[in-house]
Design an enzyme around this catalytic site. Structure first.
Site, PDB file in Angstrom:
ATOM      1  N   LEU A   1       0.803  -1.224   0.000  1.00 37.23           N
ATOM      2  CA  LEU A   1       0.000   0.000   0.000  1.00 37.23           C
ATOM      3  C   LEU A   1       0.838   1.276   0.000  1.00 37.23           C
ATOM      4  CD1 LEU A   1      -2.772  -1.212   2.458  1.00 37.23           C
ATOM      5  CD2 LEU A   1      -2.787  -1.254  -0.047  1.00 37.23           C
ATOM      6  N   CYS A   2       2.138   1.154  -0.226  1.00 32.30           N
ATOM      7  CA  CYS A   2       3.002   2.337  -0.295  1.00 32.30           C
ATOM      8  C   CYS A   2       2.824   3.047  -1.633  1.00 32.30           C
ATOM      9  CB  CYS A   2       4.474   1.938  -0.161  1.00 32.30           C
ATOM     10  SG  CYS A   2       4.994   1.690   1.523  1.00 32.30           S
ATOM     11  N   HIS A   3       2.886   4.371  -1.580  1.00 36.62           N
ATOM     12  CA  HIS A   3       2.824   5.167  -2.802  1.00 36.62           C
ATOM     13  C   HIS A   3       4.185   5.141  -3.495  1.00 36.62           C
ATOM     14  CE1 HIS A   3      -0.449   6.873  -0.389  1.00 36.62           C
ATOM     15  NE2 HIS A   3      -1.003   7.156  -1.545  1.00 36.62           N
TER      16      HIS A   3
ATOM     17  N   ASP B   1      23.680 -11.838   2.677  1.00 32.16           N
ATOM     18  CA  ASP B   1      23.775 -12.638   1.458  1.00 32.16           C
ATOM     19  C   ASP B   1      25.220 -12.816   1.009  1.00 32.16           C
ATOM     20  OD1 ASP B   1      22.713 -14.031  -0.865  1.00 32.16           O
ATOM     21  OD2 ASP B   1      23.333 -12.246  -1.987  1.00 32.16           O
TER      22      ASP B   1
ATOM     23  N   MET C   1       9.000   4.490   5.128  1.00 34.45           N
ATOM     24  CA  MET C   1       9.122   3.120   4.629  1.00 34.45           C
ATOM     25  C   MET C   1      10.317   2.965   3.700  1.00 34.45           C
ATOM     26  SD  MET C   1       6.982   1.590   6.376  1.00 34.45           S
ATOM     27  CE  MET C   1       7.435   0.015   5.694  1.00 34.45           C
ATOM     28  N   GLU C   2      10.622   3.997   2.948  1.00 35.17           N
ATOM     29  CA  GLU C   2      11.774   3.950   2.054  1.00 35.17           C
ATOM     30  C   GLU C   2      13.072   3.892   2.845  1.00 35.17           C
ATOM     31  OE1 GLU C   2       8.322   4.922  -0.244  1.00 35.17           O
ATOM     32  OE2 GLU C   2       9.018   5.737   1.663  1.00 35.17           O
TER      33      GLU C   2
END
Length: 160
Positions: A75-77, A128, A113-114
């Protein structure tokens, strides 16, 4: 029905409409740490990893991840980021690497969020690249450190 902005009156998840929000300068800082054995950290710091520069790869991965956050979080823009910075600092006294990210833009919604995605993916990239050497590394402490801008104003954690 709920105080959550991503839940509508029927209880369904939806993308928040930010059309009417003012464009303001917004910035967020986040961090993550990855704890590892002293030998693994020394190998990274001394540039002895056979896969190349672990920090450079993790930094680029974090920047790329910030730009792809809306593809990862449903739901992030999608945002037009104007700055993404990922810094990695070895802390040998704690057997870890601290990753801090900064994301910035002028827009209608925040960049928390970014910033969190950038720090998380940078940590995952270190894991990794080093998993062949050590499988029991621990990624921890993923958190928002600070955010500025928007209706909710300024937030900063008490301790860093």
């Amino acid at each position: 029905m709920s105080g959550f902005t991503h839940i509508n009156a029927q209880g369904d998840a939806h993308m928040v409409d930010v059309t009417e929000k003012s464009v303001t300068e917004r910035e967020a800082r986040a961090e993550a740490t990855i704890v590892m054995a002293p030998d693994t950290l020394a190998m990274i710091m001394e540039g002895r990893h056979h896969k190349g520069d672990v920090f450079a790869t993790a930094r680029i991965a974090g920047i790329m991840a910030a730009k792809k956050t809306s593809d990862l979080i449903p739901l992030c823009h999608p945002l037009m980021l104007t700055k993404v910075e990922v810094d990695l600092v070895a802390e040998p006294e704690l057997n870890r690497v601290r990753i801090q990210s900064v994301c910035k833009l002028a827009g209608q919604t925040g960049v928390e969020m970014e910033a969190l995605t950038a720090a998380s993916v940078a940590a995952l990239t270190i894991y990794d690249m080093c998993k062949a050497v050590q499988k029991d590394m621990v990624i921890e402490g993923v958190r928002l450190l600070e955010k500025r801008g928007g209706k909710s104003g300024h937030f900063k954690i008490d301790q860093q």
